[in-house]
Design a protein around this motif. Sequence first.
Motif, short mmCIF file in Angstrom:
data_model
loop_
_atom_site.label_atom_id
_atom_site.label_comp_id
_atom_site.label_asym_id
_atom_site.label_seq_id
_atom_site.Cartn_x
_atom_site.Cartn_y
_atom_site.Cartn_z
N LEU A 126 42.82 0.15 26.57
CA LEU A 126 42.76 1.61 26.68
C LEU A 126 41.37 2.18 26.39
N LEU A 129 39.14 1.57 29.39
CA LEU A 129 39.45 2.47 30.51
C LEU A 129 38.88 3.87 30.25
N GLU A 130 39.00 4.32 29.03
CA GLU A 130 38.45 5.64 28.68
C GLU A 130 36.94 5.67 28.90
N ARG A 133 36.19 5.74 32.61
CA ARG A 133 36.46 7.05 33.20
C ARG A 133 35.33 8.03 32.90
N GLU A 134 34.85 8.01 31.67
CA GLU A 134 33.79 8.94 31.28
C GLU A 134 32.48 8.67 32.01
N ASP A 138 34.07 10.79 37.50
CA ASP A 138 35.37 11.06 38.11
C ASP A 138 35.56 10.28 39.41
N CYS A 178 49.27 0.20 31.30
CA CYS A 178 48.43 1.29 30.79
C CYS A 178 47.80 2.10 31.92
N ARG A 181 49.14 5.91 33.13
CA ARG A 181 48.83 7.15 32.42
C ARG A 181 47.54 7.81 32.94
N TYR A 182 46.69 7.01 33.58
CA TYR A 182 45.44 7.55 34.12
C TYR A 182 45.49 7.72 35.65
N LEU A 184 45.70 5.31 37.81
CA LEU A 184 44.86 4.27 38.40
C LEU A 184 45.70 3.27 39.19
#
Length: 347
Positions: A126, A129-130, A133-134, A138, A178, A181-182, A184
């Motif tokens: 997780l 992935l965060e 993404r940052e 985007d 996981c 939730r994003y 993906l």
Amino acid sequence: MNATRPASPHIAPRPDWLAQVSEPALDPTLAIIDAHHHLWDRSGQRYLSDEYQADIDQAGHKVVATVYVQCRSMFDRARPAAFQSVGEVQFATAVAERSASRPYGATRLNAAIVAGADLCLGDAVLPVLEDMRERSGDRLRGIRNTTAWHPDPRLVTNPVPPPAGVLLEPTFLRGASCLERYGLVLDVWAYHTQLDEVIALAERLPNQGIVLDHVGGPLGAGPYRGRRDEVYAHWTAAMIRLARCPNVSVKLGGLGMGVSGFDLHRRPLPPTSLQLAELWRPYILHCIEHFGVQRCLFESNFPVDKGMYGYGVLWNAFKRLTEDFSAAERASLFRQTAATLYRIAPH
């Protein structure tokens, strides 16, 4: 470059050989999203954005956007192991930003990014992935791991092959869970011998969008050489079963790898689009028949497939294979399915 990194298992492109066959683009106004390509700087096989853009420009097809897919390129070796692949996202994002700011050309390189976070970390993926993404601006749209495996050492498509059975490892399944939730996508590269595992994966994660790469990997090299009819029967049966999983889509392409066994690079001349269309017709049309145009999307798999044919010839072959399709069906296959799956906004 890391001098200790394993050599590429892919067939090296030969520009002089490829230059022997050149074709004008068929239907040059048909918009295309190249749903699967790589960029790398490997020993003897440099293929970065300039080389890719040159292939697109010279081909004359209307490639409006592309999807970058992980290939262990430009890792950040200074970070902890789990986060090193974030460096690839940063690299792909920088290419995307440069492409978007170009005062010429109409292709948005790396409009979507499929990264390589290790899903066998389970819930520990997780924070990776965060971070991705940052740093993606985007553009992060999916995750792919190294999963194509066969016990025969002649059947290798990754410099760092995976262990057997990784697709159904509990930790992998936990990590894959996981992604939802994003929003993906889970890209999966597997050989036809692993399609039962892909089916089980899709059934265990029914709400997770899965994209099967390279028409499900029908093998034709190593122990499968000379057994194409037998492999095709196995592959078709498994793909029909997989098509019953509504969360699975399939990329059409990737048949230019050595493991496919077509050995086009051994011919005196590169193949024409007519020859490619005839060779691939059973595979491409079978996928479209069972998955439908809204779950099929065309890919170049460049530069991997460049060892066997040119970029323009490849897209001409796809256009020949679909010449009897409606305009709406072709729009789905060449652009809209990829735009929907990878959330690529109109130009």
